[in-house]
Motif scaffolding. Structure first.
Motif, PDB file in Angstrom:
ATOM      1  N   ILE A  22      -2.491   2.729  -3.180  1.00 34.05           N
ATOM      2  CA  ILE A  22      -2.368   1.681  -2.316  1.00 34.05           C
ATOM      3  C   ILE A  22      -2.241   2.146  -0.950  1.00 34.05           C
ATOM      4  CG2 ILE A  22      -1.054  -0.521  -1.717  1.00 34.05           C
ATOM      5  CD1 ILE A  22      -0.304  -0.661  -4.400  1.00 34.05           C
ATOM      6  N   PRO A  23      -3.277   1.804   0.210  1.00 30.70           N
ATOM      7  CA  PRO A  23      -4.036   0.875   0.171  1.00 30.70           C
ATOM      8  C   PRO A  23      -5.514   1.288  -0.691  1.00 30.70           C
ATOM      9  CG  PRO A  23      -4.159   1.685   2.113  1.00 30.70           C
ATOM     10  CD  PRO A  23      -3.094   2.280   1.551  1.00 30.70           C
ATOM     11  N   VAL A  24      -6.056   0.471  -1.284  1.00 28.26           N
ATOM     12  CA  VAL A  24      -7.247   0.644  -2.144  1.00 28.26           C
ATOM     13  C   VAL A  24      -8.429   0.637  -1.114  1.00 28.26           C
ATOM     14  CG1 VAL A  24      -9.078  -0.075  -3.672  1.00 28.26           C
ATOM     15  CG2 VAL A  24      -6.429  -0.551  -4.119  1.00 28.26           C
ATOM     16  N   ILE A  25      -9.369   1.761  -1.077  1.00 26.22           N
ATOM     17  CA  ILE A  25     -10.400   2.010  -0.067  1.00 26.22           C
ATOM     18  C   ILE A  25     -11.357   0.554  -0.159  1.00 26.22           C
ATOM     19  CG2 ILE A  25     -12.660   2.951   0.183  1.00 26.22           C
ATOM     20  CD1 ILE A  25     -11.566   5.562  -1.075  1.00 26.22           C
ATOM     21  N   GLY A  26     -11.358  -0.026   1.380  1.00 26.39           N
ATOM     22  CA  GLY A  26     -12.367  -1.285   1.402  1.00 26.39           C
ATOM     23  C   GLY A  26     -11.446  -2.436   1.236  1.00 26.39           C
ATOM     24  N   SER A  27     -10.488  -2.620   0.676  1.00 17.66           N
ATOM     25  CA  SER A  27      -9.820  -3.735   0.049  1.00 17.66           C
ATOM     26  C   SER A  27      -9.184  -4.356   1.204  1.00 17.66           C
ATOM     27  CB  SER A  27      -8.747  -3.586  -1.066  1.00 17.66           C
ATOM     28  OG  SER A  27      -8.170  -4.486  -1.482  1.00 17.66           O
ATOM     29  N   SER A  28      -9.150  -5.699   1.396  1.00 17.60           N
ATOM     30  CA  SER A  28      -8.661  -6.743   2.218  1.00 17.60           C
ATOM     31  C   SER A  28      -7.228  -7.304   1.578  1.00 17.60           C
ATOM     32  CB  SER A  28      -9.406  -7.725   3.197  1.00 17.60           C
ATOM     33  OG  SER A  28     -10.224  -8.435   2.024  1.00 17.60           O
ATOM     34  N   HIS A  29      -6.941  -6.886   0.157  1.00 19.19           N
ATOM     35  CA  HIS A  29      -5.963  -7.593  -0.335  1.00 19.19           C
ATOM     36  C   HIS A  29      -4.704  -7.543   0.525  1.00 19.19           C
ATOM     37  CE1 HIS A  29      -2.613  -8.266  -3.233  1.00 19.19           C
ATOM     38  NE2 HIS A  29      -3.560  -8.708  -3.998  1.00 19.19           N
ATOM     39  N   PRO A  30      -3.743  -8.532   0.735  1.00 16.73           N
ATOM     40  CA  PRO A  30      -2.550  -8.681   1.759  1.00 16.73           C
ATOM     41  C   PRO A  30      -1.680  -7.257   1.426  1.00 16.73           C
ATOM     42  CG  PRO A  30      -3.069 -10.681   0.737  1.00 16.73           C
ATOM     43  CD  PRO A  30      -3.878  -9.850   0.118  1.00 16.73           C
ATOM     44  N   VAL A  31      -1.571  -6.883   0.129  1.00 16.46           N
ATOM     45  CA  VAL A  31      -0.740  -5.792   0.149  1.00 16.46           C
ATOM     46  C   VAL A  31      -1.390  -4.671   0.418  1.00 16.46           C
ATOM     47  CG1 VAL A  31       0.578  -4.166  -1.892  1.00 16.46           C
ATOM     48  CG2 VAL A  31       0.366  -6.801  -2.109  1.00 16.46           C
ATOM     49  N   CYS A  32      -2.658  -4.470   0.365  1.00 15.56           N
ATOM     50  CA  CYS A  32      -3.351  -3.343   1.330  1.00 15.56           C
ATOM     51  C   CYS A  32      -3.318  -3.139   2.426  1.00 15.56           C
ATOM     52  CB  CYS A  32      -4.627  -3.291   0.585  1.00 15.56           C
ATOM     53  SG  CYS A  32      -5.083  -2.952  -1.186  1.00 15.56           S
ATOM     54  N   LEU A  33      -2.960  -4.268   3.032  1.00 17.65           N
ATOM     55  CA  LEU A  33      -2.934  -4.337   4.443  1.00 17.65           C
ATOM     56  C   LEU A  33      -1.230  -4.376   5.053  1.00 17.65           C
ATOM     57  CD1 LEU A  33      -5.496  -7.173   5.140  1.00 17.65           C
ATOM     58  CD2 LEU A  33      -5.714  -4.752   5.129  1.00 17.65           C
ATOM     59  N   SER A  34      -0.577  -4.262   4.008  1.00 14.63           N
ATOM     60  CA  SER A  34       1.065  -4.263   4.481  1.00 14.63           C
ATOM     61  C   SER A  34       1.336  -3.196   5.295  1.00 14.63           C
ATOM     62  CB  SER A  34       1.795  -4.348   3.078  1.00 14.63           C
ATOM     63  OG  SER A  34       3.180  -4.047   3.381  1.00 14.63           O
ATOM     64  N   GLU A  35       2.267  -3.478   6.297  1.00 16.29           N
ATOM     65  CA  GLU A  35       2.895  -2.381   7.068  1.00 16.29           C
ATOM     66  C   GLU A  35       4.172  -1.968   6.498  1.00 16.29           C
ATOM     67  OE1 GLU A  35       3.433  -4.283  11.064  1.00 16.29           O
ATOM     68  OE2 GLU A  35       1.174  -4.537  11.271  1.00 16.29           O
ATOM     69  N   ASP A  36       4.716  -2.537   5.583  1.00 15.17           N
ATOM     70  CA  ASP A  36       5.892  -1.836   4.807  1.00 15.17           C
ATOM     71  C   ASP A  36       5.684  -0.458   4.120  1.00 15.17           C
ATOM     72  OD1 ASP A  36       8.038  -1.245   3.116  1.00 15.17           O
ATOM     73  OD2 ASP A  36       8.433  -3.463   2.500  1.00 15.17           O
ATOM     74  N   LYS A  37       6.249   0.610   4.535  1.00 15.85           N
ATOM     75  CA  LYS A  37       5.911   1.717   3.852  1.00 15.85           C
ATOM     76  C   LYS A  37       5.961   1.716   2.426  1.00 15.85           C
ATOM     77  CE  LYS A  37       8.382   5.411   4.340  1.00 15.85           C
ATOM     78  NZ  LYS A  37       9.210   6.523   4.834  1.00 15.85           N
ATOM     79  N   ARG A  38       6.830   0.980   1.748  1.00 13.36           N
ATOM     80  CA  ARG A  38       6.997   0.954   0.344  1.00 13.36           C
ATOM     81  C   ARG A  38       5.818   0.562  -0.251  1.00 13.36           C
ATOM     82  NH1 ARG A  38      12.621  -2.402   0.233  1.00 13.36           N
ATOM     83  NH2 ARG A  38      11.123  -3.618   1.639  1.00 13.36           N
ATOM     84  N   ASP A  39       4.855   0.034   0.566  1.00 11.72           N
ATOM     85  CA  ASP A  39       3.782  -0.821  -0.234  1.00 11.72           C
ATOM     86  C   ASP A  39       2.443   0.038  -0.061  1.00 11.72           C
ATOM     87  OD1 ASP A  39       4.656  -3.196  -1.171  1.00 11.72           O
ATOM     88  OD2 ASP A  39       4.343  -3.993   0.930  1.00 11.72           O
TER      89      ASP A  39
END
Length: 262
Positions: A22-39
């Motif tokens: 995570i993030p997944v390549i090319g993904s716009s899923h909200p978790v993939c865009l998270s600014e929380d380093k734990r994500d």
């Protein structure tokens, strides 16, 4: 019965993500865009240290960066859970450790060792060995207890869908990833744990991994004092939100989390 000599152990979560990270390549899923380093999760792996020893469990495609990020300058060996690429693809990056040690001890089931020898022929085949390739010292394990220097290690056979893989118990800590089911006889090895580390990939059922509900059911059955969830996909949700709904003794692991265990 599993007996052990007690050591102060340190566990560093080098990666807590699934095969895509995570993030997944090319993904716009909200978790993939998270600014929380734990994500932000690299492929799953831990470093376990005691006294002057350091071993890694699994070396996936993020291994080189994980070693640099955690400032790991030396290891004594690598234990493998199974042969899938997200757990083994970093084998070539053992080079600097091989140059230090002469050869790096690796531990795996025979099936896994054979798979690595096929995929990394230029490392394992002495006749065709590439001069700059790392050297490895092969240690084939079965389902019996073995020693890493002065630490007893108990393999736990688990089912990753139809694939038989292994987790490991060190003292009163167990590390299990890519679990779908565990046979009753192997659950006996998981009694009286202080810490269980286990996968929980998402909410929706998965054919070869525990989802969150299944993981929590297994935790409730095994009754460890504390549990840390790993091998997490973006479909599980935001770290900050999921941790609020977990039982008080269950936590979400995250990359670079360090546990000091007496």
């Amino acid at each position: 019965m599993y007996f052990y000599k007690k050591f102060n152990l340190k566990i560093t979560f080098l990666g807590t993500g699934t095969s895509q990270g995570i993030p997944v390549i090319g993904s716009s899923h909200p978790v993939c865009l998270s600014e929380d380093k734990r994500d932000k999760r690299l492929r799953v792996s831990i470093l376990i240290e005691w006294e002057n020893y350091a071993y890694v469990i699994d070396c996936g495609p993020d291994f080189r960066y994980q070693m640099l990020r955690a400032n790991v300058t030396r290891i004594n060996g690598v234990l493998f859970t199974h042969e899938h690429a997200d757990h083994t693809a970093g084998l070539d990056d053992l080079r600097p450790f091989s140059f230090q040690l002469g050869s790096v001890p690796i531990y795996a089931q025979k099936r896994v060792m054979d798979n690595l020898a096929f995929r990394f022929d230029y490392i394992f085949n002495d006749e065709n060995k590439y001069p700059g390739a790392p050297s490895v010292q092969q240690n084939v394990i079965d389902n019996q207890e073995f020693k890493l220097n002065n630490l007893s290690v108990l393999p736990i056979q688990i089912n990753h869908g139809k694939l038989k893989i292994v987790g490991y118990r060190f003292n009163n800590i167990a590390y299990l990833t890519d679990v779908k089911t565990i046979d009753a006889s192997e659950k006996e090895k998981l009694k009286n744990l202080n810490i269980l580390i286990i996968n929980a990939i998402r909410f929706k059922p998965h054919h070869s991994h525990l989802n969150l509900e299944e993981a929590l059911d297994l935790i409730n059955e095994l009754q460890p004092k504390k549990t840390y969830l790993t091998h997490i996909s973006h479909h599980l949700g935001f770290h900050a939100e999921i941790e609020k709904i977990l039982p008080e003794n269950v936590f979400i692991a995250y990359d670079e989390l360090v546990l000091e265990i007496n």
